[in-house]
Each structure stands twice: as structure tokens, then as C-alpha cells.
Design a protein around this motif. Structure first.
Motif, PDB file in Angstrom:
ATOM      1  N   ALA A 104       0.820  -1.203   0.000  1.00  0.00           N
ATOM      2  CA  ALA A 104       0.000   0.000   0.000  1.00  0.00           C
ATOM      3  C   ALA A 104       0.859   1.259   0.000  1.00  0.00           C
ATOM      4  O   ALA A 104       0.524   2.257  -0.647  1.00  0.00           O
ATOM      5  N   SER A 105       1.982   1.217   0.698  1.00  0.00           N
ATOM      6  CA  SER A 105       2.867   2.383   0.745  1.00  0.00           C
ATOM      7  C   SER A 105       3.433   2.703  -0.632  1.00  0.00           C
ATOM      8  O   SER A 105       3.587   3.881  -0.999  1.00  0.00           O
ATOM      9  N   ALA A 106       3.751   1.675  -1.419  1.00  0.00           N
ATOM     10  CA  ALA A 106       4.276   1.892  -2.770  1.00  0.00           C
ATOM     11  C   ALA A 106       3.202   2.448  -3.688  1.00  0.00           C
ATOM     12  O   ALA A 106       3.463   3.338  -4.510  1.00  0.00           O
ATOM     13  N   ALA A 107       1.990   1.919  -3.574  1.00  0.00           N
ATOM     14  CA  ALA A 107       0.885   2.419  -4.395  1.00  0.00           C
ATOM     15  C   ALA A 107       0.602   3.880  -4.069  1.00  0.00           C
ATOM     16  O   ALA A 107       0.377   4.704  -4.970  1.00  0.00           O
ATOM     17  N   ALA A 108       0.609   4.216  -2.778  1.00  0.00           N
ATOM     18  CA  ALA A 108       0.381   5.597  -2.381  1.00  0.00           C
ATOM     19  C   ALA A 108       1.505   6.502  -2.879  1.00  0.00           C
ATOM     20  O   ALA A 108       1.254   7.641  -3.307  1.00  0.00           O
ATOM     21  N   LYS A 109       2.736   6.016  -2.846  1.00  0.00           N
ATOM     22  CA  LYS A 109       3.870   6.801  -3.331  1.00  0.00           C
ATOM     23  C   LYS A 109       3.739   7.069  -4.827  1.00  0.00           C
ATOM     24  O   LYS A 109       4.026   8.183  -5.301  1.00  0.00           O
ATOM     25  N   LEU A 110       3.292   6.069  -5.585  1.00  0.00           N
ATOM     26  CA  LEU A 110       3.078   6.254  -7.020  1.00  0.00           C
ATOM     27  C   LEU A 110       2.034   7.338  -7.261  1.00  0.00           C
ATOM     28  O   LEU A 110       2.209   8.200  -8.127  1.00  0.00           O
ATOM     29  N   GLY A 111       0.957   7.299  -6.502  1.00  0.00           N
ATOM     30  CA  GLY A 111      -0.072   8.323  -6.641  1.00  0.00           C
ATOM     31  C   GLY A 111       0.458   9.709  -6.346  1.00  0.00           C
ATOM     32  O   GLY A 111       0.108  10.684  -7.024  1.00  0.00           O
ATOM     33  N   GLU A 112       1.334   9.798  -5.356  1.00  0.00           N
ATOM     34  CA  GLU A 112       1.938  11.087  -5.010  1.00  0.00           C
ATOM     35  C   GLU A 112       2.859  11.575  -6.125  1.00  0.00           C
ATOM     36  O   GLU A 112       2.818  12.751  -6.516  1.00  0.00           O
ATOM     37  N   LEU A 113       3.689  10.686  -6.655  1.00  0.00           N
ATOM     38  CA  LEU A 113       4.641  11.069  -7.692  1.00  0.00           C
ATOM     39  C   LEU A 113       3.947  11.517  -8.975  1.00  0.00           C
ATOM     40  O   LEU A 113       4.441  12.393  -9.690  1.00  0.00           O
ATOM     41  N   LEU A 114       2.801  10.903  -9.277  1.00  0.00           N
ATOM     42  CA  LEU A 114       2.080  11.230 -10.508  1.00  0.00           C
ATOM     43  C   LEU A 114       0.954  12.237 -10.290  1.00  0.00           C
ATOM     44  O   LEU A 114       0.240  12.560 -11.240  1.00  0.00           O
ATOM     45  N   ASP A 115       0.815  12.705  -9.052  1.00  0.00           N
ATOM     46  CA  ASP A 115      -0.211  13.694  -8.733  1.00  0.00           C
ATOM     47  C   ASP A 115      -1.589  13.215  -9.182  1.00  0.00           C
ATOM     48  O   ASP A 115      -2.349  13.936  -9.841  1.00  0.00           O
ATOM     49  N   LEU A 116      -1.925  11.989  -8.805  1.00  0.00           N
ATOM     50  CA  LEU A 116      -3.205  11.421  -9.202  1.00  0.00           C
ATOM     51  C   LEU A 116      -4.329  11.999  -8.343  1.00  0.00           C
ATOM     52  O   LEU A 116      -4.174  12.162  -7.133  1.00  0.00           O
ATOM     53  N   PRO A 117      -5.467  12.307  -8.943  1.00  0.00           N
ATOM     54  CA  PRO A 117      -6.603  12.813  -8.159  1.00  0.00           C
ATOM     55  C   PRO A 117      -7.175  11.719  -7.268  1.00  0.00           C
ATOM     56  O   PRO A 117      -7.021  10.523  -7.533  1.00  0.00           O
ATOM     57  N   ASP A 118      -7.843  12.140  -6.199  1.00  0.00           N
ATOM     58  CA  ASP A 118      -8.411  11.181  -5.249  1.00  0.00           C
ATOM     59  C   ASP A 118      -9.438  10.267  -5.905  1.00  0.00           C
ATOM     60  O   ASP A 118      -9.685   9.149  -5.422  1.00  0.00           O
ATOM     61  N   GLU A 119     -10.067  10.746  -7.002  1.00  0.00           N
ATOM     62  CA  GLU A 119     -11.089   9.928  -7.669  1.00  0.00           C
ATOM     63  C   GLU A 119     -10.502   8.642  -8.259  1.00  0.00           C
ATOM     64  O   GLU A 119     -11.241   7.679  -8.473  1.00  0.00           O
ATOM     65  N   LEU A 120      -9.222   8.637  -8.529  1.00  0.00           N
ATOM     66  CA  LEU A 120      -8.568   7.413  -8.998  1.00  0.00           C
ATOM     67  C   LEU A 120      -8.106   6.651  -7.766  1.00  0.00           C
ATOM     68  O   LEU A 120      -7.092   6.963  -7.152  1.00  0.00           O
ATOM     69  N   GLU A 121      -8.873   5.638  -7.384  1.00  0.00           N
ATOM     70  CA  GLU A 121      -8.631   4.914  -6.131  1.00  0.00           C
ATOM     71  C   GLU A 121      -7.548   3.860  -6.324  1.00  0.00           C
ATOM     72  O   GLU A 121      -7.699   2.935  -7.127  1.00  0.00           O
ATOM     73  N   LEU A 122      -6.478   3.989  -5.565  1.00  0.00           N
ATOM     74  CA  LEU A 122      -5.357   3.058  -5.651  1.00  0.00           C
ATOM     75  C   LEU A 122      -5.533   1.940  -4.628  1.00  0.00           C
ATOM     76  O   LEU A 122      -5.723   2.200  -3.426  1.00  0.00           O
ATOM     77  N   LEU A 123      -5.468   0.703  -5.119  1.00  0.00           N
ATOM     78  CA  LEU A 123      -5.631  -0.463  -4.261  1.00  0.00           C
ATOM     79  C   LEU A 123      -4.371  -1.315  -4.328  1.00  0.00           C
ATOM     80  O   LEU A 123      -3.780  -1.498  -5.388  1.00  0.00           O
ATOM     81  N   SER A 124      -3.962  -1.834  -3.187  1.00  0.00           N
ATOM     82  CA  SER A 124      -2.751  -2.659  -3.106  1.00  0.00           C
ATOM     83  C   SER A 124      -3.087  -4.140  -3.200  1.00  0.00           C
ATOM     84  O   SER A 124      -3.985  -4.628  -2.508  1.00  0.00           O
ATOM     85  N   ASP A 125      -2.358  -4.842  -4.073  1.00  0.00           N
ATOM     86  CA  ASP A 125      -2.506  -6.294  -4.238  1.00  0.00           C
ATOM     87  C   ASP A 125      -1.094  -6.869  -4.355  1.00  0.00           C
ATOM     88  O   ASP A 125      -0.614  -7.141  -5.447  1.00  0.00           O
ATOM     89  N   GLU A 126      -0.414  -7.019  -3.237  1.00  0.00           N
ATOM     90  CA  GLU A 126       1.009  -7.370  -3.237  1.00  0.00           C
ATOM     91  C   GLU A 126       1.311  -8.658  -3.993  1.00  0.00           C
ATOM     92  O   GLU A 126       2.369  -8.794  -4.611  1.00  0.00           O
ATOM     93  N   ALA A 127       0.401  -9.620  -3.937  1.00  0.00           N
ATOM     94  CA  ALA A 127       0.641 -10.919  -4.574  1.00  0.00           C
ATOM     95  C   ALA A 127       0.140 -10.981  -6.010  1.00  0.00           C
ATOM     96  O   ALA A 127       0.344 -11.980  -6.695  1.00  0.00           O
ATOM     97  N   GLY A 128      -0.543  -9.941  -6.490  1.00  0.00           N
ATOM     98  CA  GLY A 128      -1.042  -9.942  -7.867  1.00  0.00           C
ATOM     99  C   GLY A 128      -2.196 -10.890  -8.106  1.00  0.00           C
ATOM    100  O   GLY A 128      -2.424 -11.311  -9.250  1.00  0.00           O
ATOM    101  N   GLU A 129      -2.948 -11.202  -7.068  1.00  0.00           N
ATOM    102  CA  GLU A 129      -4.017 -12.201  -7.192  1.00  0.00           C
ATOM    103  C   GLU A 129      -5.135 -11.741  -8.120  1.00  0.00           C
ATOM    104  O   GLU A 129      -5.670 -12.541  -8.906  1.00  0.00           O
TER     105      GLU A 129
END
Length: 323
Positions: A104-129
Motif C-alpha cells: 500500500a505504501s508503494a501504491a500511495a507513493k506512485l499516486g503522489e509522484l504522478l499527482d493522481l486525483p483522489d477519484e482514482l482509487e489506488l488499491l494494493s494487491d502485493e501478490a497480484g491475485e
């Protein structure tokens, strides 16, 4: 990857790209039911039931079955989603779920780096299931941990990074080279709006190369684009080297510069490809549109997604609702 020379004949590359498009652009033809899988919301760590999120949405839902946070494909999915979000909303998409195969921390960091709006909801799936349930490509020799050397009976360990190198030349990812070459040669019928947006956001954030576009600081708008000044090809939809320049910026300024924060924790996700789908209201089993990546950089074309969806404006109150 982005530094590969633009070898191969122009016509051959375009023909191969069209074949890849025909094979992978499936609209409602082979949809798989969304699994009842629980993911983590990147911003809060709260659990999100993926199937329920789509089922309960009153409008259409875009689901990006992404890759890990530092990957070319994940970054380009996020950049396209950011640029096309207003158009997607005008075509009835009221929710966007971007699944990232990283913590989740990596996904949030990506959103910060790309200045993604809150409407684009980032979800973490570490195992790629979720991606595997959607039947995304898993890359070259995904289940092998060793490689037999001819008939000698000798087996050598097969690192995920070796598999990734194989994918760079097309092993288990046939669309990689056509997608890379396309970034160099351009496309008269392509689009460049999202590329310009990505370059501008990267330049404003100080990522190199930053001289392809000039950004008006107060407004954030692009005041000058060097690709508009190219002789003969400035009027193309996507100009030669334009997408390759964005990929270079992404590689240097995002992937490499932030590798420790964005890298995957599950080795399977290093070579797993992604995809995306748009689902109708309460229809998690029958996507209106679906795509599975055919290689590295072989992501969905969001301009095609918009064209595939008939206009359907969603009221602002509904567009902001989440399950």
C-alpha cells in the motif's frame, strides 16, 4: 528498454501492432467474473472487496489490473487514467479502481509522484491475485525456478530478473518490441494528449528530460511543446520519439529514482503483466470492455476505451459516490 533503437520496417511494426490489437482488444467477449478478493486501499490500508465495489457502484467502473508500482505498464496506466478521467466520466464511468501489485505504501507513493486525483482509487494487491484471476499474462516461464541446459541434465537457477530480461526481447511477451518501436516511430493516426500531460506533470515535478514541454507555472498548462515544432510530422497524432521521451522520463525519474519505495515484494509480480476492464452498473461478470497487456509497454489505449463506451453522463453526486 526505452533506449532500444527503432529497428524493423515501419509497415511491419504497424502490421504486428494491428495483429496484437485484434488479438487483445476484446469487448465483452471473454470476460471473467471479478473474484471476491479483498484488497487494501493505498491511502488508508482499509480493506476493499473488489467484487462488491463493482457490484454496488451505481455507474460504470473502470478497473485497472495493474502491475507493480515501478513498472512501465503501471505508470502508463496511471498517466492515461489521470488524463482521460473527465472523458471517462462523460461516458458513464463513475468509479476508477487502480490495482497495484505492490504494498500500500508503494501504491500511495506512485499516486503522489504522478499527482493522481483522489477519484482514482489506488488499491494494493502485493501478490497480484486479482490480475491472475483476470487471466493477465504472467510473462516468460512464470512457474519455473530453474532452466535445463540442453540434454545435460544440468539445471541452473532461473531468477525473476532473468525472466524479465527475456521478456524485454519478446519471450512470453510478444507485444513488447512492437510497443517499444511504436514509441519511436510515432503514428499519424495516434493521439498525444495524454503523453503531453505526462511530460508536463513530470517536468513540473523536476523529472528529466524536462525540456520537451514548457509549462506555465501558475496555470499548469503547457505553453510550448517541442514536438509541435518538428518538420513534416508535427501534425501526426503521435509524433516520432514523443512516447519514447515520456518513457525515458518515467524510467529515470520514477522507476529508477524511487526503486526502493516502488519495487514489488512478490517476485511473481516482477514479470506479471496487467490489463483493464470497464464494468456496467452491478455487472461484475460481463465487462463492457476488456484488455490484457501483450507485453511490456503494451497497455490499453484509453482513447479506444472512450470510443468503445457510448456516452452516458453521470450526475456529479453519483460520480463521487464510493462503495
Amino acid at each position: 528498454l526505452v533506449l532500444l533503437p527503432p529497428w524493423g520496417p515501419f509497415d511491419g511494426a504497424l502490421a504486428m501492432s494491428r495483429r496484437c490489437l485484434a488479438a487483445c482488444l476484446l469487448v465483452g467477449a471473454s470476460g471473467l467474473a471479478i473474484p471476491a478478493i479483498t484488497l487494501k486501499r493505498a491511502s488508508t490500508g482499509d480493506p476493499v472487496d473488489l467484487r462488491a465495489a463493482v457490484t454496488d457502484c451505481p455507474g460504470r467502473t473502470l478497473v485497472v489490473y495493474g502491475t507493480y508500482a515501478a513498472d512501465f505498464n503501471m505508470i502508463e496506466y496511471a498517466q492515461q487514467a489521470r488524463h482521460y478521467w473527465p472523458e471517462l466520466q462523460s461516458h458513464g464511468v463513475s468509479r476508477a479502481l487502480l490495482i497495484v501489485n505492490s504494498p500500500a505504501s508503494a501504491a500511495a507513493k506512485l499516486g503522489e509522484l504522478l499527482d493522481l486525483p483522489d477519484e482514482l482509487e489506488l488499491l494494493s494487491d502485493e501478490a497480484g491475485e486479482a490480475g491472475r484471476a483476470f487471466a493477465v499474462g504472467r510473462g516468460w516461464l512464470p512457474d519455473q525456478t530453474s532452466l535445463q541446459l540442453g540434454g545435460s541434465g544440468v539445471a541452473v537457477p532461473l531468477s525473476p530478473y532473468v525472466k524479465l530480461l527475456g521478456m524485454l526481447v519478446g519471450l512470453g511477451a510478444s507485444g513488447t518490441l512492437p510497443s517499444v518501436i511504436a514509441g519511436y516511430i510515432g503514428n499519424p493516426s495516434g493521439v498525444h494528449g495524454w503523453i503531453e500531460s505526462g511530460l508536463a506533470q513530470g517536468a513540473a515535478a523536476g523529472r528529466w528530460p524536462s525540456n520537451a514541454v514548457e509549462v506555465d507555472v501558475p496555470s499548469g498548462r503547457v505553453s510550448s511543446n517541442k514536438f509541435d515544432e518538428l518538420p513534416l510530422v508535427s501534425g501526426w497524432g503521435r509524433r516520432p520519439l514523443e512516447l519514447a521521451t515520456l518513457r525515458l522520463q518515467n524510467m529515470v525519474g520514477l522507476s529508477l529514482a524511487n526503486w526502493d519505495q516502488l519495487k514489488p515484494t512478490d517476485d511473481r509480480c516482477l514479470t506479471q503483466l496487467g490489463g483493464c476492464a470497464v464494468y456496467g452498473p452491478g455487472q461484475p461478470d460481463t465487462p463492457l470492455y476488456e484488455w490484457r497487456d501483450n507485453g511490456i509497454c503494451g497497455v490499453a489505449n484509453f482513447a479506444q476505451i472512450v470510443k468503445a463506451l457510448p456516452p452516458q453522463r453521470i450526475p456529479a453526486a453519483v460520480a463521487g459516490k464510493t462503495a
